[in-house]
Enzyme design. Sequence first.
Site, mmCIF file in Angstrom:
data_model
loop_
_atom_site.group_PDB
_atom_site.id
_atom_site.type_symbol
_atom_site.label_atom_id
_atom_site.label_comp_id
_atom_site.label_asym_id
_atom_site.label_seq_id
_atom_site.Cartn_x
_atom_site.Cartn_y
_atom_site.Cartn_z
ATOM 1 N N SER A 108 -12.478 5.309 3.876
ATOM 2 C CA SER A 108 -11.428 5.809 2.998
ATOM 3 C C SER A 108 -12.035 6.540 1.798
ATOM 4 O O SER A 108 -12.970 6.066 1.183
ATOM 5 C CB SER A 108 -10.607 4.616 2.522
ATOM 6 O OG SER A 108 -9.526 5.082 1.780
ATOM 7 N N THR A 128 -5.413 9.903 0.203
ATOM 8 C CA THR A 128 -6.778 9.666 0.684
ATOM 9 C C THR A 128 -7.101 10.654 1.794
ATOM 10 O O THR A 128 -6.204 11.265 2.378
ATOM 11 C CB THR A 128 -6.937 8.246 1.259
ATOM 12 O OG1 THR A 128 -5.979 8.079 2.315
ATOM 13 C CG2 THR A 128 -6.736 7.187 0.193
ATOM 14 N N HIS A 166 0.784 -1.235 0.000
ATOM 15 C CA HIS A 166 0.000 0.000 0.000
ATOM 16 C C HIS A 166 0.820 1.291 0.000
ATOM 17 O O HIS A 166 0.290 2.361 -0.339
ATOM 18 C CB HIS A 166 -0.943 0.003 1.205
ATOM 19 C CG HIS A 166 -2.326 0.490 0.903
ATOM 20 N ND1 HIS A 166 -2.571 1.515 0.002
ATOM 21 C CD2 HIS A 166 -3.543 0.114 1.379
ATOM 22 C CE1 HIS A 166 -3.890 1.733 -0.042
ATOM 23 N NE2 HIS A 166 -4.491 0.890 0.767
ATOM 24 N N TYR A 197 -13.758 5.119 10.265
ATOM 25 C CA TYR A 197 -12.935 5.634 9.169
ATOM 26 C C TYR A 197 -13.486 5.083 7.870
ATOM 27 O O TYR A 197 -13.648 3.883 7.725
ATOM 28 C CB TYR A 197 -11.515 5.131 9.412
ATOM 29 C CG TYR A 197 -10.428 5.456 8.408
ATOM 30 C CD1 TYR A 197 -9.287 6.152 8.819
ATOM 31 C CD2 TYR A 197 -10.473 5.013 7.086
ATOM 32 C CE1 TYR A 197 -8.239 6.414 7.928
ATOM 33 C CE2 TYR A 197 -9.438 5.285 6.199
ATOM 34 C CZ TYR A 197 -8.325 5.983 6.629
ATOM 35 O OH TYR A 197 -7.274 6.246 5.765
HETATM 36 O O1 BUJ Z 1 -7.518 5.035 3.524
HETATM 37 C C1 BUJ Z 1 -6.420 4.807 3.009
HETATM 38 O O2 BUJ Z 1 -5.523 5.645 2.966
HETATM 39 C C2 BUJ Z 1 -6.175 3.500 2.372
HETATM 40 C C3 BUJ Z 1 -7.152 2.402 2.752
HETATM 41 C C4 BUJ Z 1 -6.761 1.783 4.072
HETATM 42 N N1 BUJ Z 1 -7.753 0.920 4.717
HETATM 43 C C5 BUJ Z 1 -7.940 -0.324 3.976
HETATM 44 C C6 BUJ Z 1 -7.240 0.582 6.060
HETATM 45 C C7 BUJ Z 1 -9.073 1.572 4.878
HETATM 46 N N2 BUJ Z 1 -7.099 1.408 1.701
HETATM 47 C C8 BUJ Z 1 -8.134 1.107 0.935
HETATM 48 O O3 BUJ Z 1 -9.222 1.606 1.158
HETATM 49 C C9 BUJ Z 1 -7.947 0.115 -0.197
HETATM 50 C C10 BUJ Z 1 -8.814 -1.065 0.059
HETATM 51 C C11 BUJ Z 1 -9.012 -1.917 -1.128
HETATM 52 C C12 BUJ Z 1 -9.873 -3.108 -0.818
HETATM 53 C C13 BUJ Z 1 -11.320 -2.754 -0.705
HETATM 54 C C14 BUJ Z 1 -12.171 -3.939 -0.502
HETATM 55 C C15 BUJ Z 1 -13.595 -3.671 -0.848
HETATM 56 C C16 BUJ Z 1 -14.390 -4.919 -0.783
HETATM 57 C C17 BUJ Z 1 -15.509 -4.946 -1.735
HETATM 58 C C18 BUJ Z 1 -16.189 -6.290 -1.889
HETATM 59 C C19 BUJ Z 1 -17.042 -6.742 -0.775
HETATM 60 C C20 BUJ Z 1 -18.064 -7.725 -1.236
HETATM 61 C C21 BUJ Z 1 -18.129 -8.937 -0.361
HETATM 62 C C22 BUJ Z 1 -19.139 -9.942 -0.815
HETATM 63 C C23 BUJ Z 1 -19.110 -11.206 -0.007
#
Ligand code: BUJ
Length: 655
Positions: free
Chosen positions: A485, A496, A369, A483
């Site tokens: 994002s 972000t 990341h 939180y």
């Molecule tokens: O906020 C930031 O600076 C970066 C964030 C950090 N954090 C993950 C801790 C919040 N990073 C991101 O947001 C990237 C995350 C990418 C993965 C997202 C996953 C979304 C899942 C969608 C599918 C869910 C469906 C499930 C069905 C069973």
Amino acid sequence: NSYRPQTKVAGSREDSKINYSTLVADKDLLHKSIVPTNHFQWSLPRLPVPKLEDTCQRYLKSQQVILSDQEYSKTEAAVKQFLSGDGPVLHKELVAMDKENKQTSYISEPWFEMYLADRRPLVINYNPFIAFTDDSKPENMNQLVRATNMVVSSLRFMKTYRANLLEPDIFHLYPEKSDTLQFRKFVRLLPRAVSFYGAYWYKAFPLDMSQYPRLFNSTRIPRHEKDQLFTDVTAKHLLVLRNGHFYIFDVLDKNGSIVAPNVIMSHINYILEDKRPPPEYPIAALCTGNRDKWASNRIQLANAGVMNEKTLKLIDNAVFALILDDHSPTDPNEITRTFLHGDGVNRWFDKSFQLILTKDGRAAVNFEHAWGDGVAVLRYFNEVWKETTTKPFVHLTTPKAMVDSSAHVQHLDFMLDPILRENIKIAKSDFDRHVKSVGLDHLEYQTFNKSYIKKQKLSPDSVLQLAIQLAYTRQYGKTAATYESCSTAAFRHGRTETVRSATMATKTACDLFLNPKKNPTVADLRAAMLECSNIHSQLTKEAAMGQGFDRHLFALKHLAQNKGSLPDFFKDPSYAKLNHIILSTSTLSSPAVVIGGFGAVTPDGYGVGYAVEDSRIGFNVTNYPPATDVHGFINCLRQSLDDIYTVFEGKLPKK
Ligand code: BUJ
């Protein structure tokens, strides 16, 4: 100067005026954008440093939701003191530094530092995963076929980007007006220095693409105290891991053209047929642990054999890592485990991204990341999915290439000493303990969907965020620091911002829904939901415009720490409380994504990945039991969604 961003990449085309597009054969290109990829990069607006007063007001509003009255009064006093003392001094300095560094954003350097200086393992703590929707044609799901197609499309993406021919990332507010040929013909004529404003006129917002040079040929290198990002665009080989073994082979020829797909297929097949048993001392375990330990082990490894350092370099600079697993998980929780952490032996978490394929052809990207965020990864991901599902290059029937793969595929070997052997064992058992401590569960919910929420005139994301608040309050009877994002890629070197989606409005709504002493009417509940949606939408808009409070305070704290004295404001226990994120949430919706996820960021928190689409509402949640109960949380989520639906249908939910 520590403020210098670390995004420049040796050999990158970011600043180049050379026309590389003419040097690349059409067969190596995904498409040919008539607007150069980097057309808008120079005129992107700068991430604003919010006014200090606005930041403090926003901070207090979020604090109010999670603090007792007594705690809140103290925090109010701390803010007052900050505003009349250290705050404006630090803020002024930050603004001055920002003015001196117009090529970047004020958050870029502190954010890199936050990631790279953290000593905790990357696995679970940082690397998220996103898994590809299955190919609707079963024959394309064959592991060898899909891996080959995904490698070829990844390389075409890389070549298109490097030729400056990849369509620039643009957020189209009115796609019918701006996602058009006419728009492209117009903006491409505009000089680079003003091109952004032309797009803006169409309400189309070009996004920062400064992270792209780190997608390929990149890795994070463990160093004591602070890791380093490393990129070497000259390397032509792919790294493949299978059964704990490392292999490389060239995927670009001496002219930099993509090797024929059936040759790539033959090399992958050769690796899949390799019968050697798993290594007794799997090197990959070393990169799963504490970063200082890994930094020491890496030095030890480099010194343990004459070729080791060169071999490490071959891992570091490979175009990316293709991971071939030998098993076929089918349950979504097992799929999450495979793609989020795997076995700690057949993974290399330092690479900018790993493309992982299971035996039955399920595929996912697990990414480091520090170098970049969801926007860049998802763009790559969507393009690969689109091309491989519509125009795959190889099939089960593709004729075998006339090539001797044994002469092209190199198995990477390391010399180990007794200390390393011992440390590999330790790293592997640390990894096993670490992933065993992780709990997870998911929910697929079909009762209502995105269009249904829109028909109710509410924002789908805000309804899902309310469901998360309701679930947590139902489970623990209180509100927790939350939180969500939000990308600030609309700005140069934006990363972000945090949407603080626990608001006084969600707290009030939770109380109306859950408190047995409250007897709201359906209209009361609807009104409360509308208020939640309005406030959440406003916070999201502000965050996307760089008008949150988290990054500003983070940068001020970073500055103060570098100067060696931390104002009392940052020592207030309430500051720590708001930053002890219990509900860490992130969403993305794309037809290419079937599931995704990431680890909880605190021992007593949840990591909540979710999607709201027309085909389903989905959650994928992680935790560290027994501090919290993820299965209970999933049940609470289901009940909360049912309650919300009951209200939408004009009835009162049961308490
Ligand atoms: O906020 C930031 O600076 C970066 C964030 C950090 N954090 C993950 C801790 C919040 N990073 C991101 O947001 C990237 C995350 C990418 C993965 C997202 C996953 C979304 C899942 C969608 C599918 C869910 C469906 C499930 C069905 C069973």
